[in-house]
Design an enzyme around this catalytic site. Structure first.
Site, PDB file in Angstrom:
ATOM      1  CE  LYS A  14      -2.245  -1.196   3.721  1.00 42.39           C
ATOM      2  NZ  LYS A  14      -1.637  -2.481   4.068  1.00 42.39           N
ATOM      3  NE  ARG A  89      -5.371  -0.644   9.881  1.00 43.37           N
ATOM      4  CZ  ARG A  89      -4.178  -0.989  10.292  1.00 43.37           C
ATOM      5  NH1 ARG A  89      -4.033  -1.677  11.393  1.00 43.37           N
ATOM      6  NH2 ARG A  89      -3.121  -0.634   9.604  1.00 43.37           N
ATOM      7  NE  ARG A 128       7.109  -2.784   6.403  1.00 43.58           N
ATOM      8  CZ  ARG A 128       5.779  -2.787   6.471  1.00 43.58           C
ATOM      9  NH1 ARG A 128       5.063  -2.295   5.467  1.00 43.58           N
ATOM     10  NH2 ARG A 128       5.149  -3.289   7.503  1.00 43.58           N
ATOM     11  NE  ARG A 134       6.528   0.149   9.484  1.00 44.84           N
ATOM     12  CZ  ARG A 134       5.514   0.162   8.635  1.00 44.84           C
ATOM     13  NH1 ARG A 134       5.644   0.741   7.447  1.00 44.84           N
ATOM     14  NH2 ARG A 134       4.374  -0.384   8.956  1.00 44.84           N
ATOM     15  NE  ARG A 145       1.017  -4.191  11.617  1.00 41.97           N
ATOM     16  CZ  ARG A 145       1.949  -4.039  10.689  1.00 41.97           C
ATOM     17  NH1 ARG A 145       3.136  -4.576  10.814  1.00 41.97           N
ATOM     18  NH2 ARG A 145       1.697  -3.331   9.609  1.00 41.97           N
TER      19      ARG A 145
END
Length: 190
Positions: A14, A89, A128, A134, A145
């Protein structure tokens, strides 16, 4: 005004695709994840509240998320439109977004669902994490998640499907090919 929801699980692409869409359609990108991270980094009151919730891999309460999102939209009165990334969400969030946009004479024009396998998601997030570091890409948090997405967030799609606004795009492959698929879906609703 062109208002889009970019929909998909963590790691679906995204953020990558949003950057390209912003440039092509001159839209404002609103990522609830980015907003939460900014508030946490700046150690705001919201950031303090959200930090523990995100650290546990859970969703931030609707009321907090909606208020923050409305504030961001109001900061950009001259926008050509918005890309909502990571929001809504829940069905309650989708309904609240529709109410807010309708009050302002706007609507969601389309929802682009990036279709990506769970295996691909895990591979992308592992990569990532090496680059971004992160905290929410930790494996245990990632699994929470992903579970949140497939047990709760995925139920937002039927809400938009009933409105005839969902276009599913294969989110696996070359970035430019995925982008072209997204653009075709967007151009069909413009």
């Amino acid at each position: 005004m062109l208002n889009l929801v970019l929909f998909g699980p963590p790691g679906a692409g995204k953020g990558t695709q949003s950057a390209k869409l912003i440039e092509k359609y001159n839209l404002v990108h609103i990522s609830t994840g980015d907003l939460f991270r900014m508030h946490i980094k700046e150690d705001t009151e919201l950031g303090k509240r959200v930090k523990q919730i995100l650290a546990d891999g859970l969703l931030v309460p609707d009321s907090v998320t909606i208020d923050m999102l409305e504030e961001e939209v109001k900061k950009n009165p001259q926008a050509n439109g918005f890309i909502f990334d990571g929001f809504p969400r829940t069905v309650a969030q989708a309904e609240a977004l529709d109410v807010f946009l309708t009050k302002n004479g706007e609507k969601i024009n389309g929802v682009v669902q990036l279709d990506v396998t769970e295996e691909e998601i895990k591979n992308r997030i592992a990569e990532r994490k090496k680059i971004s570091g992160r905290a929410d890409d930790d494996e245990d948090k990632l699994l929470k998640r992903i579970d949140e997405y497939f047990s709760k967030t995925i139920h937002v799609l039927p809400y938009y499907e009933k409105q005839g606004k969902v276009a599913s795009v294969n989110g696996i492959g070359e970035i430019d090919n995925i982008f072209n698929g997204i653009c075709a879906a967007i151009d069909a609703v413009k």
